[in-house]
Design a protein around this motif. Structure first.
Motif, short mmCIF file in Angstrom:
data_model
loop_
_atom_site.label_atom_id
_atom_site.label_comp_id
_atom_site.label_asym_id
_atom_site.label_seq_id
_atom_site.Cartn_x
_atom_site.Cartn_y
_atom_site.Cartn_z
N GLU A 251 0.83 -1.21 0.00
CA GLU A 251 0.00 0.00 0.00
C GLU A 251 0.87 1.26 0.00
O GLU A 251 0.57 2.23 -0.69
CB GLU A 251 -0.95 -0.02 1.19
CG GLU A 251 -2.02 -1.09 1.06
CD GLU A 251 -2.72 -1.38 2.37
OE1 GLU A 251 -2.22 -0.97 3.44
OE2 GLU A 251 -3.78 -2.02 2.33
N ALA A 252 1.95 1.23 0.77
CA ALA A 252 2.85 2.39 0.82
C ALA A 252 3.54 2.57 -0.53
O ALA A 252 3.72 3.70 -1.00
CB ALA A 252 3.88 2.22 1.93
N GLU B 125 2.35 1.73 -3.46
CA GLU B 125 1.34 2.26 -4.39
C GLU B 125 1.09 3.75 -4.11
O GLU B 125 0.98 4.55 -5.05
CB GLU B 125 0.04 1.46 -4.28
CG GLU B 125 -1.01 1.87 -5.26
CD GLU B 125 -0.63 1.65 -6.73
OE1 GLU B 125 -1.17 2.38 -7.57
OE2 GLU B 125 0.20 0.77 -7.03
N SER B 126 1.01 4.11 -2.84
CA SER B 126 0.81 5.52 -2.49
C SER B 126 1.97 6.37 -2.97
O SER B 126 1.77 7.46 -3.52
CB SER B 126 0.66 5.67 -0.97
OG SER B 126 -0.52 5.05 -0.53
N ALA B 127 3.19 5.90 -2.78
CA ALA B 127 4.37 6.64 -3.23
C ALA B 127 4.37 6.80 -4.75
O ALA B 127 4.70 7.87 -5.27
CB ALA B 127 5.63 5.94 -2.76
N ILE C 156 1.74 6.88 -6.75
CA ILE C 156 0.69 7.84 -7.11
C ILE C 156 1.15 9.27 -6.79
O ILE C 156 0.93 10.19 -7.59
CB ILE C 156 -0.63 7.49 -6.40
CG1 ILE C 156 -1.18 6.18 -6.98
CG2 ILE C 156 -1.64 8.61 -6.53
CD1 ILE C 156 -2.33 5.59 -6.19
N LEU C 157 1.79 9.45 -5.64
CA LEU C 157 2.28 10.77 -5.28
C LEU C 157 3.34 11.27 -6.27
O LEU C 157 3.34 12.44 -6.66
CB LEU C 157 2.86 10.76 -3.86
CG LEU C 157 1.84 10.72 -2.73
CD1 LEU C 157 2.53 10.50 -1.39
CD2 LEU C 157 1.03 12.00 -2.70
#
Length: 86
Positions: A11-12, A14-16, A18-19
């Motif tokens: 999840e981290a 994927e978040s990174a 996207i950011l």
């Protein structure tokens, strides 16, 4: 960096990702437009520029109340009076 210590956190990751995709591109120096009188440039920078340009001590002040800049010069010289006709 969180991901270095937690490489399996999907999840981290994927978040990174996207950011990073959402980050705007870096603006190149050549694209910036600087004008005398920009309010975000500190007056001491203007003072240093004017002192260098006129080869004498110059102080630049800004009044938020009147939205005006004022200049104080220790002594005028030929650069000021003749070259730049100020």
């Amino acid at each position: 960096d969180y991901l270095l210590g937690n490489p399996t956190d999907k999840e981290a990751k994927e978040s990174a990702k996207i950011l990073k995709q959402a980050m705007p591109r870096q603006i190149e120096f050549e694209e910036l437009d600087f004008n005398l009188g920009e309010r975000w440039i500190q007056t001491d920078i203007y003072s240093k520029f004017a002192s260098h340009l006129f080869d004498t001590e110059v102080r630049v002040y800004y009044s938020e109340k009147t939205d005006d800049f004022s200049i104080a010069c220790e002594k005028k010289n030929i650069i000021i009076t003749e070259k730049h006709a100020v």
